[in-house]
Design a protein around this motif. Structure first.
Motif, PDB file in Angstrom:
ATOM      1  N   ASN A  74     -58.618 124.509  97.157  1.00 19.53           N
ATOM      2  CA  ASN A  74     -59.569 124.271  96.046  1.00 19.53           C
ATOM      3  C   ASN A  74     -60.485 125.470  95.842  1.00 19.53           C
ATOM      4  N   PHE A 127     -61.895 125.295  92.112  1.00 16.16           N
ATOM      5  CA  PHE A 127     -62.420 123.936  91.889  1.00 16.16           C
ATOM      6  C   PHE A 127     -63.636 123.671  92.773  1.00 16.16           C
ATOM      7  N   PRO A 170     -64.510 130.582  87.574  1.00 17.62           N
ATOM      8  CA  PRO A 170     -63.956 129.308  87.078  1.00 17.62           C
ATOM      9  C   PRO A 170     -62.432 129.345  87.146  1.00 17.62           C
ATOM     10  N   PRO A 171     -61.807 128.141  87.253  1.00 14.50           N
ATOM     11  CA  PRO A 171     -60.337 128.120  87.348  1.00 14.50           C
ATOM     12  C   PRO A 171     -59.707 128.774  86.118  1.00 14.50           C
ATOM     13  N   ASP A 172     -58.621 129.529  86.313  1.00 16.72           N
ATOM     14  CA  ASP A 172     -57.908 130.065  85.138  1.00 16.72           C
ATOM     15  C   ASP A 172     -56.435 130.193  85.469  1.00 16.72           C
ATOM     16  N   ALA A 173     -55.683 130.742  84.520  1.00 14.68           N
ATOM     17  CA  ALA A 173     -54.219 130.677  84.627  1.00 14.68           C
ATOM     18  C   ALA A 173     -53.688 131.667  85.658  1.00 14.68           C
ATOM     19  N   ARG A 189     -54.242 131.525  88.738  1.00 12.72           N
ATOM     20  CA  ARG A 189     -53.838 130.767  89.951  1.00 12.72           C
ATOM     21  C   ARG A 189     -53.718 129.287  89.567  1.00 12.72           C
ATOM     22  N   ILE A 190     -52.459 128.831  89.493  1.00 10.91           N
ATOM     23  CA  ILE A 190     -52.164 127.470  89.025  1.00 10.91           C
ATOM     24  C   ILE A 190     -51.820 126.590  90.223  1.00 10.91           C
ATOM     25  N   PHE A 249     -50.184 119.821  92.115  1.00  9.36           N
ATOM     26  CA  PHE A 249     -50.917 118.870  92.964  1.00  9.36           C
ATOM     27  C   PHE A 249     -49.958 117.950  93.709  1.00  9.36           C
ATOM     28  N   GLY A 256     -50.147 125.093  78.206  1.00  6.62           N
ATOM     29  CA  GLY A 256     -50.898 126.193  78.826  1.00  6.62           C
ATOM     30  C   GLY A 256     -51.031 127.382  77.879  1.00  6.62           C
ATOM     31  N   GLN A 307     -54.403 128.774  75.809  1.00  6.38           N
ATOM     32  CA  GLN A 307     -55.007 130.087  76.086  1.00  6.38           C
ATOM     33  C   GLN A 307     -54.819 131.020  74.883  1.00  6.38           C
ATOM     34  N   ARG A 367     -44.162 124.141  84.431  1.00 11.16           N
ATOM     35  CA  ARG A 367     -45.447 124.248  83.708  1.00 11.16           C
ATOM     36  C   ARG A 367     -46.317 125.346  84.336  1.00 11.16           C
ATOM     37  N   ASN A 390     -47.017 130.032  82.635  1.00 13.76           N
ATOM     38  CA  ASN A 390     -48.293 130.744  82.462  1.00 13.76           C
ATOM     39  C   ASN A 390     -48.323 132.058  83.238  1.00 13.76           C
ATOM     40  N   ARG A 395     -58.851 119.113  86.428  1.00 15.00           N
ATOM     41  CA  ARG A 395     -58.659 120.395  87.132  1.00 15.00           C
ATOM     42  C   ARG A 395     -57.442 121.120  86.563  1.00 15.00           C
ATOM     43  N   ARG A 420     -58.306 122.588  83.210  1.00 14.11           N
ATOM     44  CA  ARG A 420     -59.171 123.788  83.233  1.00 14.11           C
ATOM     45  C   ARG A 420     -58.362 124.990  83.708  1.00 14.11           C
ATOM     46  N   SER A 421     -57.454 124.754  84.672  1.00 16.97           N
ATOM     47  CA  SER A 421     -56.641 125.911  85.116  1.00 16.97           C
ATOM     48  C   SER A 421     -55.763 126.391  83.976  1.00 16.97           C
ATOM     49  N   LEU A 422     -55.269 125.491  83.146  1.00 21.15           N
ATOM     50  CA  LEU A 422     -54.357 125.897  82.068  1.00 21.15           C
ATOM     51  C   LEU A 422     -55.133 126.465  80.879  1.00 21.15           C
ATOM     52  N   GLY A 423     -56.477 126.545  81.011  1.00 24.28           N
ATOM     53  CA  GLY A 423     -57.236 127.221  79.956  1.00 24.28           C
ATOM     54  C   GLY A 423     -57.650 126.314  78.814  1.00 24.28           C
ATOM     55  N   PHE A 424     -57.797 125.008  79.090  1.00 21.57           N
ATOM     56  CA  PHE A 424     -58.233 124.113  78.006  1.00 21.57           C
ATOM     57  C   PHE A 424     -59.715 124.370  77.713  1.00 21.57           C
TER      58      PHE A 424
END
Lengths: 272, 290, 276, 292
Positions: free
Chosen positions: A52, A57, A80-83, A85-86, A89, A107, A111, A155, A159, D187, D190-194
């Protein structure tokens, strides 16, 4: 090749109402670009906490994480989380109310990297490569566990992330689908090389998949042992019974067994 | 490290299950018939540990439910010691995939439920037996706790205790360790093996995990994908008592090799069979050749 | 509006390691903000008339309400009204449980009875219980009985549907496990079906208690001669608005307390179920 | 030796061997269910006829008669002026339906948006939610005097009350719905850029829909309940008012007609809400389908 991840002195303390819970106790870990690092340890030992922090996160109490030199997270602050590092889960995060195609294509669209048409076209290509083009218009709820996992990995890959973070992705699958998926993941990563941070509590899976296997102690998590796996890739399930594999397994299972026994007797509930 | 139960002194009968050419199908909402089991026969020999292995969703659980007597096969018969099974009974007790401990009863009440309902002995006597058994299963001080307060491993042991207090002739287990994480699972497997070696109750154990099956069982019954058919039977020649070191022995590797070959073909079929186009099958076949 | 992850449990995701005083503030912040807004609303209401606020100025100021409530609390009429309403609530509520729960069990376990009784229930249930007041007055001899019938009717449908829902969603594994262990039909009902349905029955009780208060107010207002609902309507008729508001808050408080009591009873009845 | 099955063992449906369930096997359970339902309703009306019309048992004899009510309902010139063919009937019907429609739609839009806002921002929730929690336990009808004093006209007060009934329920259910969405989806998004708006549109609303529609069903029933009560108390035209007026002038047949119409409206409106819910959440249909 991008995606070199370095973790220095990562430490995380949770301030629960009753007591302070130390989840991570100064972890130092380097993952080269394109390297598959498998982290194995008892449930509830803090592996996911580290994941995380990498994904953005959650924050670290101390220590810092850098990706290709840029700082991802330092004491109490994280990008903040971004593409780049995906995360895939453990119980999956496909949006159940949207079709498989939308899930994969959303995705790049969000973006604004690709137009809707391009994204859908690219998504269909990737789905075809994993044999799921017929399910493009289905809802995730209609697919089997193995199929959903494949859609999630696709998915993530569309990205073009620098690092792929996998949190026990095959845990909910039955053993046989799991073995097929493991082989599948290795083969997919030979086409599309990526840095991978893979969490599991199954030692055999870690050795089979990983270029490097890191063993975490039970809480608070420290690195007990780290070993590089010199079995050539792509790997087939036949190697599970090869002498080299069994040798590595015996070497690591000592530490794992000890942690498991402590968890078993104390009762995982308290630990988890 | 072996778990000692010290319950060998209890009388342990063990029955013999014969599954003779059973078939079973269900109607789905669109009205077409889905065949789950197609002319399947195998033998749960007296005092042996038989493992049913096969891809997920191939009808293994349905077979177990029929042996337990919850519903009857369309064709063919299942009998215990020669007598056709007509309904659920304490001689064939099942440990389910998701824990079936009654959440509204304490662990002790769960264990005493069977004997209490059949009222074979005075309640005081049953309670004594039950707490002694719980003590042996490492749940001594958890008797008055509710199932949700126990960890995964403990719940499994509670369910085993609830079954064994009734001295069943056959123990049916439907992937009981599936929900546990790998390490607790490993220890529960050792736990079950030691328990079996002490009581020798006929056990039929369903799993999709090949290592678990070989480590636990005397005989592997390998089932095909849906509809379920017996594809082959492999004798596990590992000596008893079993321990983890045997997992790296050549005998073990040989059995695993043979079983994996059959299972892998079935798994790919099941994997591809889930509405996935046939080209995935070719891509698998092609890749295997290369 | 800075984006915050919607369902955060108190601590925002990127909250830094707060220092001691700040941590105290963070943990009690939401409580303080809540009481602040209530205070502001009270003040605005108090000075509504001089400020000329549109709506609030037509209502008596809080201080006037407090005065009216003090006076009302001393009048025996008020306590008699409370007593009457509570009595009707308890009888209507208990009747609804006594009739609704067993009928729910019967309908849930016997397919034929369910198939024949359910359409009748489904056609009578949508008729709002308030519309039954005339029929209830005609049918029942005393006014008291007709009011209690309305309270009963309001709660009955919820209890019935809840019980049926509870019984039919019991996990089949428990039933099968019990059968294997040698349970007869009686054992199943007593040791498996009833305890498993208890949490849903308790939820049904909590909801039906809320509805009971709606019903008693309606029945007393429309056809009553005593009780809080009647008192409320009487105060309105003599345009004693402060007294109306006092009655409103009393009914609200009583409704809240009775639901909380049922919830507490529920936790005692089902110590094993983790319903929060 | 095996125990006789005291409990009837479940049996598998018969197949015609060609992979298709025989029509008999497939439709038998549904036909049986319909038949038993009809029998149930038949018994209900028979009891009504015998207890009230024929023998007038105990106090049942004062209740409206089945036969006369039906005859009144279907006659061209009804004795009390209200039947299927008279304008009076439709005037009241339309008045009530119009009010419920207006109140329900406004309550849903306000309720869902407030519910989402409450779930979305912690400080807004901390400030506004306590106020809601103070007002919510007060029964809707207890608001009648307050609403009548504050609202411009009697019909307006009926709409406001009906609105209140649905508003509280929708707001609460929407908030619970949004909070029940698994953290994992936020989560992943947000990672996928929404963007914030994308998360609102693609995660929050679809994710909360199941909860919202549970609330809407209850809200619709609450709407009809408070409509009838406030119509009676505030004395404006409408189905509720007509029921009371018919009782007052001892026109019991009209009373039965109006109650039956109320029942029908209640049933149809909640079915409408269910149907809309099914349409909006088609993804749940597929998931719940599959093997019986």
């Amino acid at each position: 090749m991008q995606g070199a991840l370095s973790i220095r002195g990562a430490r995380k303390v949770y301030d629960a109402k009753t007591a302070k819970v130390v989840a991570l106790d100064s972890i130092d870990l380097d993952i080269a670009a394109g390297e598959f690092c498998a982290v194995v340890g008892p449930s509830g030992c803090g592996k996911t906490t580290l994941l995380n922090a990498i994904a953005g996160f959650d924050t670290l109490s101390r220590g810092d994480i850098t990706l290709d030199g840029q700082s991802l997270a330092s004491a109490n602050a994280s990008a903040p989380p971004d593409a780049s590092r995906i995360v895939v889960f453990q119980n999956g995060a496909l949006f159940p109310w949207r079709t498989v195609l939308w899930n994969v294509a959303c995705g790049p669209i969000m973006q604004r990297r690709l137009t809707a048409v391009q994204a859908n076209q690219q998504a269909m290509e990737l789905l075809a490569r994993v044999g799921l083009q017929d399910s493009a218009n289905k809802f995730p709820g209609e697919l089997s566990g193995g199929q959903r996992r494949r859609v999630e990995i696709v998915r993530a890959l569309i990205n073009e992330p620098k690092v792929l973070l996998l949190d026990e992705p095959f845990r909910a699958l039955d053993a046989l689908t799991k073995s097929v998926m493991q082989e599948y993941l290795i083969e997919l990563l030979t086409y599309v090389p990526k840095t991978v941070f893979f969490i599991t509590h199954d030692l055999e899976e870690a050795i089979f998949l990983g270029d490097k296997v890191v063993v975490f102690s039970s809480r608070p998590a420290r690195i007990r042992q780290s070993v590089t796996i010199d079995i050539p890739k792509p790997r087939r399930h036949e190697i599970l019974t090869s002498p080299r594999f069994l040798e590595i397994k015996a070497m690591l299972s000592g530490a794992i067994h000890e942690e498991a026994l402590r968890a078993f007797t104390v009762g995982e509930r308290e630990l988890a | 490290m072996t778990f000692d139960f010290g319950i060998a002194h209890r009388k342990h009968g063990s029955g013999e299950i014969t599954v003779d050419d059973i078939s079973y199908s269900v109607g789905d909402r669109e009205g077409n018939v889905v065949e789950l089991i197609d002319r399947c026969s195998f033998h749960g020999e007296r005092g042996l540990f038989t493992a049913l292995v096969g891809p997920s969703g191939c009808g293994k659980t349905t077979i177990m439910n029929m042996i337990a007597g919850y519903f009857a096969p369309d064709r063919g018969t299942i009998s215990l010691d020669g007598v056709k099974i007509a309904g659920p009974g304490w001689e064939r007790l099942m440990v389910f995939q998701e824990t079936a401990l009654f959440p509204w009863m304490t662990t002790l009440d769960n264990v005493i439920y069977g004997p209490m309902v059949r009222a074979e002995k005075p309640l005081r006597q049953i309670k004594q037996d039950a707490s002694a058994l719980l003590q042996k299963f490492g749940l001594g001080e958890f008797g008055d706790r509710y199932p949700r307060e126990l960890s995964g491993g403990m719940q499994r042991r509670g369910e085993l205790a609830r079954a064994l207090i009734n001295d069943p002739l056959v123990l049916l287990m439907d992937e009981p360790f599936r929900g546990l994480d790998a390490m607790t699972r490993q220890l529960m497997q050792k736990y079950l093996v030691d328990l079996f070696e002490e009581t020798r109750t006929t056990t039929i154990f369903v799993t999709s995990e090949i290592d678990e099956a070989i480590f636990l069982a005397d005989r592997l019954v390998i089932l095909s994908g849906s509809p379920a058919k017996v594809v082959s039977v492999i004798e596990v020649t590992l000596p008893r008592p079993r321990n983890f070191e045997m997992l790296s022995s050549p005998v073990y590797a040989g059995i695993k090799e043979r079983a994996l070959e059959i299972l892998y073909a079935e798994a790919v079929a099941a994997f591809a069979g889930h509405g996935v186009t046939s080209d995935l099958k070719e891509s698998f076949e092609r890749r295997r050749v290369v | 509006m800075a984006f915050e992850i919607a369902n955060i449990d108190g601590s925002a995701d990127n909250a830094a390691e707060p220092s001691r005083p700040r941590k105290f503030l963070l943990r009690h912040a939401s409580f303080m903000v809540g009481s602040l807004t209530i205070l502001l609303l009270g003040l605005a209401w108090e000075f509504a008339r001089p400020l000329g606020l549109p709506g609030l100025s037509r209502l008596p100021a809080p201080t006037a309400i407090v005065a009216a409530s003090a006076e009302l609390l001393h009048s025996p009429m008020f306590w008699e009204a409370c007593y009457k309403s509570t009595l009707r609530i308890i009888s209507g509520f208990c009747l609804a449980q006594i009739v609704g729960i067993p009928l729910g069990f019967i309908m849930a376990t016997n397919r034929t009875i369910f198939n024949s009784a359910f359409p009748v229930a489904e056609s009578l249930r949508p008729i709002p219980p308030v519309a039954w007041i005339p029929i209830s007055i005609i049918f029942w001899p005393t006014r008291e009985a007709s009011t209690i019938f309305i309270v009963f009717l309001g709660a009955f449908w919820i209890v019935l549907l809840n019980t049926i829902g509870g019984v039919s969603t019991i996990d089949q594994t428990y039933r099968r496990a019990a059968l294997s262990l040698g349970s007869s039909r009686g054992h199943l009902l007593r040791y498996i079906i009833f305890p498993a349905t208890l949490p849903t029955i308790v939820t049904g009780m909590v909801i039906s208690m809320g509805i009971c208060w709606e019903m008693v107010v309606a029945a007393e207002m429309i056809a009553g001669d005593t009780g809080l609902g009647y008192l409320l309507w009487q105060s309105f008729e003599i345009s004693a608005t402060a007294q109306v508001l006092v009655c409103m808050f009393t009914i609200g408080l009583a409704g809240f307390l009775s639901s909380a009591a049922i919830r507490k009873l529920g936790r005692l009845l089902t110590p094993w179920s983790p319903n929060e | 030796m095996a125990k006789d099955a005291r409990v009837q063992v479940e049996t598998a449906p018969r197949s015609d061997g060609a992979g298709k369930l025989t029509a008999h096997a497939r439709y038998r359970p549904i036909l049986l269910q319909v038949f038993q339902g009809v029998v149930g309703l038949g018994i209900f009306f028979l009891l009504w006829y015998l207890l009230v019309d024929c023998f007038g048992v105990w106090r049942f004899k004062q209740l409206p008669h089945l036969v006369s009510s039906v005859r009144e309902f279907l006659s061209r010139n009804p004795t009390y002026g209200v039947s299927l063919f008279t304008a009076e009937y439709y005037r009241h019907l339309w008045a009530s339906i119009q009010r419920v429609a207006i109140a329900f739609v406004t309550a849903v839009t306000c309720g869902t948006s407030l519910g989402i806002a409450l779930a979305w921002n912690r400080w807004f929730r901390a400030a506004v939610f306590p106020l809601l929690e103070l007002a919510r336990p007060i029964p809707i009808l207890a608001w009648i005097p307050l609403v009548i004093t504050l609202s411009p006209s009697r019909p307006a007060s009926v709409i406001i009350l009906t609105f209140l009934a649905a508003f509280f329920i929708t707001t609460l259910n929407t908030m619970l719905g949004v909070r029940s969405i698994d953290e994992v989806y936020f989560r992943a998004a947000r990672s996928l850029g929404f963007s914030d708006f994308a998360i609102l549109r693609h995660i929050v609303i679809p994710g909360a829909l199941p909860h919202i529609f549970v609330g809407l069903q209850i809200a619709m029933a609450a709407c009809w309940f408070s409509l009838v009560a406030s119509e009676i108390v505030a004395g404006t035209a409408g189905l509720g008012y007509k029921v009371w007026e018919a009782y007052y002038y001892v026109q019991f047949d009209t009373m039965t007609i109006m109650m039956a119409t109320l029942g029908l409206c209640g049933y149809l409106s909640s079915m409408l809400v269910r149907r809309i819910g099914k349409a909006l959440m088609s993804w749940r249909e597929e998931m719940l389908g599959g093997l019986s």
